[in-house]
Design an enzyme around this catalytic site. Structure first.
Site, PDB file in Angstrom:
ATOM      1  N   ASP A 164       4.315  -1.085   0.397  1.00 10.92           N
ATOM      2  CA  ASP A 164       4.187  -1.348   1.826  1.00 10.92           C
ATOM      3  C   ASP A 164       4.737  -2.754   2.088  1.00 10.92           C
ATOM      4  O   ASP A 164       5.179  -3.460   1.177  1.00 10.92           O
ATOM      5  CB  ASP A 164       2.740  -1.164   2.293  1.00 10.92           C
ATOM      6  CG  ASP A 164       2.660  -0.900   3.791  1.00 10.92           C
ATOM      7  OD1 ASP A 164       3.666  -1.138   4.495  1.00 10.92           O
ATOM      8  OD2 ASP A 164       1.597  -0.483   4.281  1.00 10.92           O
TER       9      ASP A 164
HETATM   10  C1  BGC Z   1       2.421  -0.380   7.514  1.00 10.29           C
HETATM   11  C2  BGC Z   1       3.071   0.925   7.136  1.00 10.29           C
HETATM   12  C3  BGC Z   1       4.448   1.018   7.741  1.00 10.29           C
HETATM   13  C4  BGC Z   1       5.253  -0.170   7.296  1.00 10.29           C
HETATM   14  C5  BGC Z   1       6.678  -0.161   7.802  1.00 10.29           C
HETATM   15  C6  BGC Z   1       3.325  -1.564   7.290  1.00 10.29           C
HETATM   16  O1  BGC Z   1       2.806  -2.711   7.853  1.00 10.29           O
HETATM   17  O2  BGC Z   1       1.239  -0.549   6.779  1.00 10.29           O
HETATM   18  O3  BGC Z   1       2.264   1.996   7.537  1.00 10.29           O
HETATM   19  O4  BGC Z   1       5.046   2.230   7.369  1.00 10.29           O
HETATM   20  O5  BGC Z   1       4.627  -1.341   7.768  1.00 10.29           O
HETATM   21  O6  BGC Z   1       6.738  -0.484   9.127  1.00 10.29           O
END
Ligand code: BGC
Length: 757
Positions: free
Chosen positions: A318
């Site tokens: 993530d």
């Molecule tokens: C979130 C994810 C998301 C990613 C990309 C992160 O902050 O936890 O769910 O897919 O950002 O935007």
């Protein structure tokens, strides 16, 4: 397993046999996949054999669009425009494998196409011409494409208890994502919603394992179909593996303490089901479980994910979460150590996302012998395989004109139906609902009444979803939908209160006195992730006070809640005549709510979570006998609850045997009759409890459900077929077992016991 799935399997096999007889050249999907997979393996090996270490590590790198856009990374210029030299640097010098997301807000399809053309044409100039895997947060529809169909958020879709509808919606999202030249969605969220304060609660499918498994698998099928190379399908990304959704404090990205028995019993199964359903990628939990950040947890990422679940796809980090091992969590003592820990734990791709530091450290680590080459090859193979399976080498994207049905009227209808099936009627004192459509004066009030933001929540055009009203001018808010239905002259509107600040309500109270009914729209405004943290699960006091003031006028108040989590309403719920839970119902939410309030549609949503009454009583429906002994499960509204404008009577609960053993099946049947005056849908819910077990058993667990549609007066017999596996649980040795003994079936108010030998 529930028999209907199996019957479906038999039916599919029969159809395939018939196809063979009728069309000798017909290949079964299994054959196609088998051949394809060996040829894909060969291609993967061919490409890999030509790659340098730098190119491999580049494939493992994912950056955000801002890195290749004009302006500075943290402050890109607007409107977004690619900086060709930055793009060349990223793709040709650093060989990045993946790019994600938007700068600031949603784009038109034209913009997406221009962007992809530029990016993929530079990739095509590279030595190996490996296409870029572009990924997007498509959380409730492809929410970063203007004009796309924005469905109810996952929590609302879970409330439909309708996997067929769920699969159709996901298929529409897949279509609209490919129609935006993007092949990869960061969805679905498969973490269970068992911590109602968590700001990502609305991204979940609720608190129950079986419901999340069923609906989650439906999403995977809708996104991916049988072949993700199809121009209408995308690769799904299961999020966020594992244990993210249950932070102790309720705050985002804070530690969870979940014993492995419980992880395996509750949090793992929806991921296991999604892997079985074919999901191609997975995103890792940003947070910490049992003291270990999941990005560094080899046991989760390799032992369980790869060796037990046999997941073959990409595990992507993530946002900045490898850096976070060092910078935020103080788990690694340097960024380089963090890279080593994550890669060796099993992370294949790093969402870095602002720079190329991951590559620098990983190259050093490989050269120093700290990260072995086999691990790099393993990760890169997984990445190349997904790119090949998506067909990106032949079609990094398909022509824009191939998608005439983008946001079509059929999609809008499907969206309306979804919102209608999600809306859950929680209280209907003296049958105040449905409201009459004729000769009626209605006051519509509350900050949610004339707001598309309140209907869509976060992940809508922007990350936080706070600019939604600018983009959704043509959509009906609750107010506009009610005005359309009963005529503007019959509707008065006053905002009445803000989310957490009162407005002068005297004017609204004066209007209330003129009205026959008050539709009061409260709940939450949009948020996503950490900015949505709260310290208090109660709705802000000004909202409660406003509701009480309105109730004091003596006019019937119907509370409509648009909110991403069950904010407590116990201070004023008794004074509301009607309560309608709409979750975050998306772009057709206004119409759906109006259709339900005025009875054009009969509500059929059921809570996918327990609606708590008190902040220190956050039980789930699958509580233990120990909790039962202390006090009753006494939430504001229980899991699975939802009223209808008709009534259903349950009778004749029957079981095929009193005892099952070995592979024997148990057939459970029940008669359901629509005893009211109008057609309605009912979710028949099968609960089973193990009376005694070696880990204290929950009083009941959902083991099956079926949503049926009954005309007035009509009856149906609903059957469930279960076997011992359906009654199993994880014991203290971490084994899935079904212990012999007595079990209790509950369907509505009916119960029956049986034995397992
Ligand atoms: C979130 C994810 C998301 C990613 C990309 C992160 O902050 O936890 O769910 O897919 O950002 O935007």
């Amino acid at each position: 397993m529930i028999q209907r799935t199996k019957l479906y399997g038999v039916a599919v096999s029969l159809v395939l046999v018939l196809m063979f007889i009728m069309f000798p050249g017909f290949k079964s999907p299994a054959n196609v996949t088998g051949n394809q997979s060996s040829s894909i393996d060969k291609k993967v090996d061919q490409i890999l054999s030509k790659m340098t270490l730098e190119e491999k590590v580049g494939q493992m790198t994912q950056i955000t669009l801002a890195v290749i856009s004009k302006g500075s990374v943290m402050n890109p210029s607007m409107p977004q425009e690619i900086d060709p030299s930055k793009l060349q640097e990223a793709v040709l010098k650093y060989h990045v494998g993946s790019i994600i997301n938007v700068v600031n807000h949603a784009y038109t399809r034209e913009h997406w196409y221009q962007l992809q053309e530029q990016i993929q044409s530079v990739a095509a100039e590279s030595k190996l011409k490996i296409p870029i895997l572009y990924g997007i947060d498509a959380i409730h529809g492809v929410n970063y494409t203007l004009g796309a169909t924005l469905f109810p958020q996952e929590i609302g879709m879970a409330a439909t208890w309708n996997p067929t509808l769920m699969e159709k919606n996901a298929a529409i999202t897949a279509y609209e994502t490919r129609a935006s030249a993007i092949p990869w969605v960061f969805s679905p969220v498969l973490g269970l919603g068992r911590q109602p304060a968590w700001p990502r609660f609305y991204e979940t499918l609720g608190e129950d394992v079986y419901l999340a498994e069923t609906m989650g698998s439906a999403i995977i099928k809708g996104y991916e179909g049988d072949d993700i190379a199809s121009k209408y399908k995308v690769a799904a990304c299961m999020k966020h593996y594992l244990g993210y959704s249950f932070p102790l404090t309720g705050k985002d990205r804070t530690p969870a303490l979940i014993p492995e028995e419980y992880l395996r019993e509750y949090f793992l199964p929806p991921f296991a089901a999604a892997v079985k359903a074919g999901a191609h990628t997975l995103m890792i939990n940003s947070s910490i479980v049992n003291g270990i950040p999941v990005h560094a947890n080899h046991h989760f990422l390799t032992d369980i994910l790869r060796n037990e679940l046999h997941f073959k796809g990409i595990a992507v980090s993530d946002w900045a979460d490898i850096k976070n091992l060092y910078e935020t969590y103080h788990y690694a003592s340097s960024e380089k150590e963090a890279v080593k820990m994550a890669v060796m734990a099993g992370v294949d791709m790093s969402m870095v996302p602002y720079d190329f530091s991951f590559e620098k450290y990983l190259i050093e680590l490989v050269k120093e012998g700290q990260v072995p080459m086999w691990r790099i090859n393993q990760a890169v193979k997984r990445i190349l395989r997904v790119k090949l399976e998506l067909g990106l080498f032949d079609h990094p994207y398909y022509p824009e004109k191939d998608y005439p049905d983008f946001a079509s009227s059929v999609s809008q209808k499907e969206n309306l139906l979804s919102a209608e099936e999600s809306v859950t009627l929680l209280k209907n004192q003296d049958n105040v609902l449905p409201l009459p459509e004729k000769n009626v004066k209605v006051l519509v009030t509350g900050f949610g009444a004339n707001s598309m933001e309140a209907l869509n929540g976060g992940w809508s055009y922007t990350w936080q979803g706070t600019q939604t009203d600018q983009f959704d001018k043509d959509k009906n808010t609750i107010l506009k939908a009610i005005q359309e239905k009963i005529g503007k002259d019959n509707v008065q509107y006053s905002e009445g209160t803000l989310y957490n600040k009162p407005l002068d309500d005297q004017q609204t109270l004066a209007m209330a006195k003129q009205a026959d009914y008050i539709v009061l729209c409260l709940g939450e405004m949009a948020y996503a992730e950490t900015p949505g943290n709260i310290d208090d699960l109660y709705l802000p006091d000004n909202q409660a006070k406003f509701a009480e003031e309105l109730a004091k006028t003596g006019k019937p108040v119907i509370l409509v809640l648009t909110e991403g989590r069950p904010r407590l309403i116990s201070k004023f719920a008794d004074q509301m005549r009607g309560i309608v839970m709409a979750y975050l119902p998306g772009n057709q939410g206004g119409n759906a709510i109006a259709n339900i309030l005025f009875g054009d549609v009969n509500p059929s949503g059921k809570l996918p979570m327990t609606y708590p009454r008190y902040p220190n009583s956050l039980e789930t429906y699958d509580y233990s006998y120990a909790e039962l002994n202390q006090h009753d499960y006494n939430p504001q509204f229980p899991f699975g609850f939802g009223l209808s404008y008709t009534s259903f009577a349950y009778s004749n609960l029957k079981i095929s045997n009193d005892t099952i053993s070995g592979n024997q099946k148990l057939t459970i049947s029940v008669d359901v009759k629509n005893t009211g005056k109008r057609e309605g849908k009912e979710v028949v819910q099968l609960y089973i409890g193990d009376l005694y077990a070696s880990i204290i058993p929950p009083v009941k667990r959902l083991r099956g459900f079926d949503k049926i549609d009954l005309q007035a007066g009509e009856s149906k017999t609903v059957k469930f077929i279960i076997d011992k596996q359906d009654l199993s649980f994880i014991n203290s040795k971490l084994q899935r077992v079904t212990e012999p003994g007595e079990f209790k079936i509950t369907i509505a108010h009916l119960t029956k016991n049986f034995f397992v030998k």
